[in-house]
Design a protein around this motif. Structure first.
Motif: not given
Length: 148
Positions: A96-102, A107-112, A118-120
């Motif tokens: 989420l911070a943009g520093g790593e791979d998914m 199912g986590i890709a749904i949050f792409t 960032t507020g979420r």
């Protein structure tokens, strides 16, 4: 055009949280709250003799993203170790911070679509952080028993 943040799949997950009742006497329990929006998730766990998650209970008072994240977590955490849950929580935070791979979580890709909002992020992380803490607590409580 970017994908909508609150899409049909997010809303479906939010409306279908498995294991949505607290456990009566959990081996581990933790609550996490987002100071930004007030979302709150409590995760209770019991582990088996090998330290793997055997039972899960949740109390979710969160926005649709927090509910959807809780749903993905609860559907896929049985059989996991405290270390696996901690690694999943850390990987989600880094992604989420943009520093790593998914993260490697079903199912986590749904949050792409939320990566740029960032507020979420705190709401999405709540269930994973609470699960990691609850599992660690259960592990730590079981250690003295194993030594006897």
């Amino acid at each position: 055009m970017t994908a909508p943040l609150y899409n049909a799949e997010i809303l479906r997950l939010a409306a279908s949280i498995p294991r949505h009742e607290r456990l009566p006497d959990p081996m581990g329990s933790a609550e996490r709250r987002s100071p930004i929006c007030g979302s709150r998730v409590t995760v209770d766990v019991d582990t088996d003799a090998d330290g793997r998650i055997e039972r899960v209970g949740l109390l979710v008072r969160a926005c649709a993203l927090g509910q959807a994240s809780s749903s993905l977590l609860a559907a896929n955490m049985i059989g996991r170790t405290p270390e696996e849950l901690a690694a999943a929580s850390d990987a989600l935070t880094a992604w989420l911070a943009g520093g790593e791979d998914m993260p490697d979580w079903p199912g986590i890709a749904i949050f792409t679509p939320a990566l740029s909002v960032t507020g979420r992020h705190a709401s999405i992380r709540l269930a994973f952080e609470a699960a990691a803490a609850a599992a660690a607590q259960a592990r730590d409580r079981a250690r003295p028993l194993a030594a006897e």
